[in-house]
Motif scaffolding. Structure first.
Motif, PDB file in Angstrom:
ATOM      1  N   ASP A  25      -9.689  38.516 -32.798  1.00 44.08           N
ATOM      2  CA  ASP A  25      -8.439  39.318 -32.586  1.00 44.08           C
ATOM      3  C   ASP A  25      -8.751  40.507 -31.996  1.00 44.08           C
ATOM      4  N   GLU A  26      -9.692  41.052 -32.350  1.00 43.24           N
ATOM      5  CA  GLU A  26     -10.008  42.416 -31.550  1.00 43.24           C
ATOM      6  C   GLU A  26     -10.825  42.002 -30.130  1.00 43.24           C
ATOM      7  N   GLU A  27     -11.491  40.992 -29.982  1.00 41.49           N
ATOM      8  CA  GLU A  27     -11.827  40.487 -28.562  1.00 41.49           C
ATOM      9  C   GLU A  27     -10.913  40.163 -27.943  1.00 41.49           C
ATOM     10  N   ASN A  28      -9.754  39.623 -28.149  1.00 37.69           N
ATOM     11  CA  ASN A  28      -8.788  39.043 -27.831  1.00 37.69           C
ATOM     12  C   ASN A  28      -7.850  40.474 -27.135  1.00 37.69           C
ATOM     13  N   ARG A  29      -7.580  41.380 -28.148  1.00 35.77           N
ATOM     14  CA  ARG A  29      -7.079  42.779 -27.753  1.00 35.77           C
ATOM     15  C   ARG A  29      -7.831  43.342 -26.657  1.00 35.77           C
ATOM     16  N   GLN A  30      -9.213  43.411 -26.763  1.00 36.75           N
ATOM     17  CA  GLN A  30      -9.906  43.982 -25.709  1.00 36.75           C
ATOM     18  C   GLN A  30      -9.793  43.402 -24.412  1.00 36.75           C
ATOM     19  N   LYS A  31      -9.769  42.199 -24.279  1.00 30.59           N
ATOM     20  CA  LYS A  31      -9.418  41.406 -23.393  1.00 30.59           C
ATOM     21  C   LYS A  31      -7.985  41.757 -22.568  1.00 30.59           C
ATOM     22  N   ASP A  32      -7.140  41.818 -23.559  1.00 29.63           N
ATOM     23  CA  ASP A  32      -5.703  42.138 -23.165  1.00 29.63           C
ATOM     24  C   ASP A  32      -5.817  43.403 -22.569  1.00 29.63           C
ATOM     25  N   ILE A  33      -6.479  44.631 -23.316  1.00 25.77           N
ATOM     26  CA  ILE A  33      -6.381  46.027 -22.736  1.00 25.77           C
ATOM     27  C   ILE A  33      -7.095  46.133 -21.308  1.00 25.77           C
ATOM     28  N   GLY A  34      -8.008  45.326 -21.066  1.00 31.29           N
ATOM     29  CA  GLY A  34      -8.767  45.268 -19.908  1.00 31.29           C
ATOM     30  C   GLY A  34      -7.904  44.499 -18.764  1.00 31.29           C
ATOM     31  N   GLN A  35      -7.059  43.518 -18.951  1.00 28.45           N
ATOM     32  CA  GLN A  35      -6.495  42.950 -17.970  1.00 28.45           C
ATOM     33  C   GLN A  35      -4.990  43.886 -17.598  1.00 28.45           C
ATOM     34  N   GLN A  36      -4.507  44.461 -18.725  1.00 29.61           N
ATOM     35  CA  GLN A  36      -3.519  45.495 -18.656  1.00 29.61           C
ATOM     36  C   GLN A  36      -3.853  46.538 -17.721  1.00 29.61           C
ATOM     37  N   THR A  37      -5.018  46.951 -17.731  1.00 21.74           N
ATOM     38  CA  THR A  37      -5.485  48.226 -17.087  1.00 21.74           C
ATOM     39  C   THR A  37      -5.632  47.732 -15.554  1.00 21.74           C
ATOM     40  N   ALA A  38      -6.117  46.539 -15.519  1.00 22.02           N
ATOM     41  CA  ALA A  38      -6.327  46.106 -14.189  1.00 22.02           C
ATOM     42  C   ALA A  38      -4.946  45.912 -13.413  1.00 22.02           C
ATOM     43  N   ASP A  39      -3.894  45.387 -14.196  1.00 19.69           N
ATOM     44  CA  ASP A  39      -2.650  45.090 -13.799  1.00 19.69           C
ATOM     45  C   ASP A  39      -1.903  46.672 -13.198  1.00 19.69           C
ATOM     46  N   ILE A  40      -2.281  47.322 -14.228  1.00 21.29           N
ATOM     47  CA  ILE A  40      -1.584  48.729 -13.951  1.00 21.29           C
ATOM     48  C   ILE A  40      -2.281  49.350 -12.509  1.00 21.29           C
ATOM     49  N   SER A  41      -3.399  49.157 -12.525  1.00 22.05           N
ATOM     50  CA  SER A  41      -4.307  49.739 -11.424  1.00 22.05           C
ATOM     51  C   SER A  41      -3.653  49.180 -10.042  1.00 22.05           C
ATOM     52  N   SER A  42      -3.487  47.577 -10.226  1.00 22.82           N
ATOM     53  CA  SER A  42      -2.991  47.257  -9.026  1.00 22.82           C
ATOM     54  C   SER A  42      -1.560  47.570  -8.649  1.00 22.82           C
ATOM     55  N   ASP A  43      -0.706  47.633  -9.694  1.00 23.35           N
ATOM     56  CA  ASP A  43       0.665  48.104  -9.534  1.00 23.35           C
ATOM     57  C   ASP A  43       0.623  49.376  -8.781  1.00 23.35           C
ATOM     58  N   THR A  44      -0.032  50.356  -9.390  1.00 24.62           N
ATOM     59  CA  THR A  44      -0.274  51.587  -8.824  1.00 24.62           C
ATOM     60  C   THR A  44      -0.309  51.561  -7.270  1.00 24.62           C
ATOM     61  N   ARG A  45      -1.469  50.792  -6.845  1.00 29.15           N
ATOM     62  CA  ARG A  45      -1.880  50.505  -5.356  1.00 29.15           C
ATOM     63  C   ARG A  45      -0.704  49.961  -4.664  1.00 29.15           C
ATOM     64  N   VAL A  46      -0.160  49.126  -5.090  1.00 23.93           N
ATOM     65  CA  VAL A  46       0.896  48.125  -4.440  1.00 23.93           C
ATOM     66  C   VAL A  46       2.239  49.041  -4.319  1.00 23.93           C
ATOM     67  N   LEU A  47       2.533  49.557  -5.493  1.00 26.74           N
ATOM     68  CA  LEU A  47       3.758  50.372  -5.406  1.00 26.74           C
ATOM     69  C   LEU A  47       3.564  51.711  -4.542  1.00 26.74           C
ATOM     70  N   GLY A  48       2.242  52.226  -4.393  1.00 21.80           N
ATOM     71  CA  GLY A  48       2.159  53.409  -3.487  1.00 21.80           C
ATOM     72  C   GLY A  48       2.507  53.118  -2.084  1.00 21.80           C
ATOM     73  N   GLU A  49       1.993  51.892  -1.573  1.00 18.20           N
ATOM     74  CA  GLU A  49       2.482  51.542  -0.168  1.00 18.20           C
ATOM     75  C   GLU A  49       3.842  51.188   0.083  1.00 18.20           C
ATOM     76  N   ALA A  50       4.532  50.601  -0.992  1.00 20.80           N
ATOM     77  CA  ALA A  50       6.152  50.370  -0.888  1.00 20.80           C
ATOM     78  C   ALA A  50       6.782  51.904  -0.892  1.00 20.80           C
TER      79      ALA A  50
END
Length: 104
Positions: free
Chosen positions: A20-45
């Motif tokens: 469960d902890e391994e999955n949670r860590q993967k989720d946190i990493g993916q969430q961080t990547a999603d947030i970073s991506s959204d920050t870039r995309v939304l910055g342009e818009a």
């Protein structure tokens, strides 16, 4: 015999917790990547919409900027990954729509 079952059950639970902890860590990493991506995309818009907002009192200046801002918002719509990013995008669309309606 019952002590062995207790030890076995605790060991299995421990392995499950590690998994469960391994999955949670993967989720946190993916969430961080999603947030970073959204920050870039939304910055342009957001930059394109901000250009329109800055001149919204001058419809002659705002009108030519509206299509570019709409195009940036549409491009961002397909790239936003998070719920919060989608909510921000909807807010930007509403702001631009209001300006477009006030500057026919």
């Amino acid at each position: 015999m019952s002590r062995a079952w207790i030890v076995f059950a605790v060991a299995l639970a421990g392995c499950g917790a590690v998994k469960d902890e391994e999955n949670r860590q993967k989720d946190i990493g993916q969430q961080t990547a999603d947030i970073s991506s959204d920050t870039r995309v939304l910055g342009e818009a957001s930059a394109a919409v901000s250009d329109v907002i800055r001149v919204q009192d001058d419809c002659d200046a705002a009108r030519p900027l509206i299509p570019k801002a709409n195009a940036e918002l549409e491009k961002a719509s397909g790239r936003v990954r998070t719920f919060t990013g989608k909510a921000i995008l909807d807010g930007l669309k509403n702001q631009l729509r209001t300006i477009a309606q006030n500057c026919p």
